[in-house]
Design an enzyme around this catalytic site. Sequence first.
Site, PDB file in Angstrom:
ATOM      1  N   CYS A 144       5.011  -7.517   8.249  1.00 53.09           N
ATOM      2  CA  CYS A 144       5.919  -6.997   9.276  1.00 53.09           C
ATOM      3  C   CYS A 144       6.088  -8.050  10.360  1.00 53.09           C
ATOM      4  O   CYS A 144       5.110  -8.654  10.811  1.00 53.09           O
ATOM      5  CB  CYS A 144       5.354  -5.711   9.876  1.00 53.09           C
TER       6      CYS A 144
ATOM      7  N   CYS B 260       3.019  -5.874  16.284  1.00 54.85           N
ATOM      8  CA  CYS B 260       2.371  -5.087  17.339  1.00 54.85           C
ATOM      9  C   CYS B 260       0.893  -5.485  17.422  1.00 54.85           C
ATOM     10  O   CYS B 260       0.261  -5.744  16.395  1.00 54.85           O
ATOM     11  CB  CYS B 260       2.505  -3.591  17.061  1.00 54.85           C
TER      12      CYS B 260
ATOM     13  N   ASN C 217      -7.073   3.527  14.921  1.00 54.58           N
ATOM     14  CA  ASN C 217      -7.857   3.189  13.744  1.00 54.58           C
ATOM     15  C   ASN C 217      -8.306   1.738  13.892  1.00 54.58           C
ATOM     16  O   ASN C 217      -7.467   0.844  13.811  1.00 54.58           O
ATOM     17  CB  ASN C 217      -6.942   3.308  12.528  1.00 54.58           C
TER      18      ASN C 217
ATOM     19  N   CYS D 273      -2.696   1.887   8.458  1.00 54.83           N
ATOM     20  CA  CYS D 273      -1.586   1.144   7.875  1.00 54.83           C
ATOM     21  C   CYS D 273      -1.914  -0.344   7.723  1.00 54.83           C
ATOM     22  O   CYS D 273      -2.279  -1.017   8.670  1.00 54.83           O
ATOM     23  CB  CYS D 273      -0.385   1.446   8.763  1.00 54.83           C
TER      24      CYS D 273
ATOM     25  N   GLU E 262       0.815  -1.221   0.000  1.00 62.16           N
ATOM     26  CA  GLU E 262       0.000   0.000   0.000  1.00 62.16           C
ATOM     27  C   GLU E 262       0.843   1.263   0.000  1.00 62.16           C
ATOM     28  O   GLU E 262       1.901   1.304   0.613  1.00 62.16           O
ATOM     29  CB  GLU E 262      -0.797   0.074   1.305  1.00 62.16           C
TER      30      GLU E 262
ATOM     31  N   CYS F  11      -1.907  -3.595  15.205  1.00 59.06           N
ATOM     32  CA  CYS F  11      -1.600  -3.181  13.842  1.00 59.06           C
ATOM     33  C   CYS F  11      -2.030  -4.211  12.795  1.00 59.06           C
ATOM     34  O   CYS F  11      -1.787  -5.405  12.963  1.00 59.06           O
ATOM     35  CB  CYS F  11      -0.101  -2.933  13.729  1.00 59.06           C
TER      36      CYS F  11
ATOM     37  N   CYS G 134       2.866   8.308   2.029  1.00 58.97           N
ATOM     38  CA  CYS G 134       3.243   7.312   3.029  1.00 58.97           C
ATOM     39  C   CYS G 134       3.665   6.050   2.281  1.00 58.97           C
ATOM     40  O   CYS G 134       2.879   5.499   1.508  1.00 58.97           O
ATOM     41  CB  CYS G 134       2.041   7.044   3.932  1.00 58.97           C
TER      42      CYS G 134
ATOM     43  N   SER H 209       7.681   4.945  17.617  1.00 57.02           N
ATOM     44  CA  SER H 209       6.373   4.479  18.090  1.00 57.02           C
ATOM     45  C   SER H 209       6.518   4.026  19.529  1.00 57.02           C
ATOM     46  O   SER H 209       7.020   2.936  19.792  1.00 57.02           O
ATOM     47  CB  SER H 209       5.896   3.309  17.214  1.00 57.02           C
ATOM     48  N   LEU H 210       6.111   4.873  20.440  1.00 56.07           N
ATOM     49  CA  LEU H 210       6.313   4.582  21.866  1.00 56.07           C
ATOM     50  C   LEU H 210       5.081   3.875  22.432  1.00 56.07           C
ATOM     51  O   LEU H 210       5.177   2.782  22.960  1.00 56.07           O
ATOM     52  CB  LEU H 210       6.611   5.897  22.591  1.00 56.07           C
ATOM     53  N   HIS H 211       3.948   4.505  22.339  1.00 54.89           N
ATOM     54  CA  HIS H 211       2.638   3.941  22.667  1.00 54.89           C
ATOM     55  C   HIS H 211       2.410   3.574  24.132  1.00 54.89           C
ATOM     56  O   HIS H 211       1.299   3.205  24.510  1.00 54.89           O
ATOM     57  CB  HIS H 211       2.288   2.735  21.785  1.00 54.89           C
TER      58      HIS H 211
ATOM     59  N   SER I 287       9.576   6.333  10.561  1.00 54.42           N
ATOM     60  CA  SER I 287       9.014   5.897  11.837  1.00 54.42           C
ATOM     61  C   SER I 287       9.509   4.496  12.178  1.00 54.42           C
ATOM     62  O   SER I 287       9.464   3.595  11.345  1.00 54.42           O
ATOM     63  CB  SER I 287       7.483   5.900  11.729  1.00 54.42           C
TER      64      SER I 287
ATOM     65  N   GLY J   1       5.407  -2.346   7.374  1.00 57.69           N
ATOM     66  CA  GLY J   1       6.790  -2.769   7.596  1.00 57.69           C
ATOM     67  C   GLY J   1       7.552  -1.917   8.588  1.00 57.69           C
ATOM     68  O   GLY J   1       7.131  -0.825   8.966  1.00 57.69           O
ATOM     69  N   GLU J   2       8.676  -2.473   9.039  1.00 57.43           N
ATOM     70  CA  GLU J   2       9.564  -1.771   9.971  1.00 57.43           C
ATOM     71  C   GLU J   2      10.780  -1.304   9.172  1.00 57.43           C
ATOM     72  O   GLU J   2      11.637  -2.114   8.799  1.00 57.43           O
ATOM     73  CB  GLU J   2       9.959  -2.720  11.113  1.00 57.43           C
TER      74      GLU J   2
END
Length: 364
Positions: free
Chosen positions: A112, A116, A297, A341, A92, A119, A105, A219-221, A196, A164-165
């Site tokens: 990935c 997480c 989301n 994402c 995407e 995600c 983006c 990405s702390l979260h 990111s 992806g990372e």
Amino acid sequence: MSKPTIYGLTFDQLTDWLLDHGQKKFRAQQVWDWLYNKRITAFAEMNNINKDCIKLLEDHFVLHTLAEEIKQASKDGTVKFLFKLQDGNLIETVLMRQKYGLSVCVTTQVGCNIGCSFCASGLLTKSRDLTAGEIVEQIMNVQLYLDEAGQGERVSHIVVMGIGEPFDNFENLVDFLTVVNSQRGLAIGARHITVSTSGLAQKIYEFADLNLQVNLAVSLHAPNNELRTRIMKINRAFPLEKLMPAIDYYLEKTNRRITFEYILLKDVNDHKEEALQLAKLLENKRHLSYVNLIPYNPVDEHNQYQRSEKDNVSVFYDVLKKHGIQCGVRQEHGTDIDAACGQLRSKQIKREKRTSKKTESQVG
Ligand code: SAH
Ligand code: SF4
């Protein structure tokens, strides 16, 4: 084996390749200009380049390996592209209209492995890294789409926040950044690019050492290990005591502000207590920190999570502000078109599976 896309070469790599294949050095600038400024759709269009050189390029490269599978436009101007790679995998890319310009983006991996818990991309483990060329091509395809619209619009910003990372595909990421940033071509300013990461600490050191002027988002979260491990299993490998020193090193080395992404998940990480902990965690780097509060989301498969209530978002925001932490609530784009994402891709894969099951049962 199918030919790679020429967009995967940096300017220096293209120069070396042409020299190795008996061409003059100045050809590199000419080819680059055709690719990124005139934006050809076939090598044969390069009318100041001799036939032998065109043939040489055609023998070794193609321009495009991505095929547009789906394009969805949202009311707010967001356009989401689903591309099929040469091996059939789907990725995407999203074009977003911002006040400050047009931002794209990009995806860096097929799936990935970080997995997480909130995600859509992590639902499918990584099947492979994208090549640098496949990442550049996403930008080129969006730029060609804008060129076709004829309004003279340019991609001005990039966020490496698709599937992806990026730090798990480090070399290709760096080549991609080098290509799009090149002054001879697209010239997308490093300060207009954000990468990111979920927090691969050792790569944050490497990234800092590269001294690119590219922005970093982490990405702390969650503000503590217990909670962070619960929602992001990568925190086992890189807990806060490993991640935060890497961030401090980055800040010291680059003096560039870091964005901390924080998805607000209802009743999970959105209490006042967590806001206070977060303020404390960032206390000594307030001047170089920005917290991006992200509305969750919803993802069908992760129905254990819901969006935080508006009131909780305001309390969280107010606590951070009161403690001198710069922050904002992320504006959403294209919520009517699966813009989170990995969502369009995972829906399409499910659709394809359903269709192939049907076909199988019809055959059987
Ligand atoms: N792998 C990298 C970059 C891609 S994800 C990373 O994790 O940072 C980009 C951002 O989207 C991350 O901050 C990620 O946490 C966030 N994200 C993932 N799923 C989401 C969801 N369902 N709702 C809101 N943000 C999400
Ligand atoms: Fe991978 Fe980022 Fe999604 Fe985590 S949030 S699974 S690291 S893409």
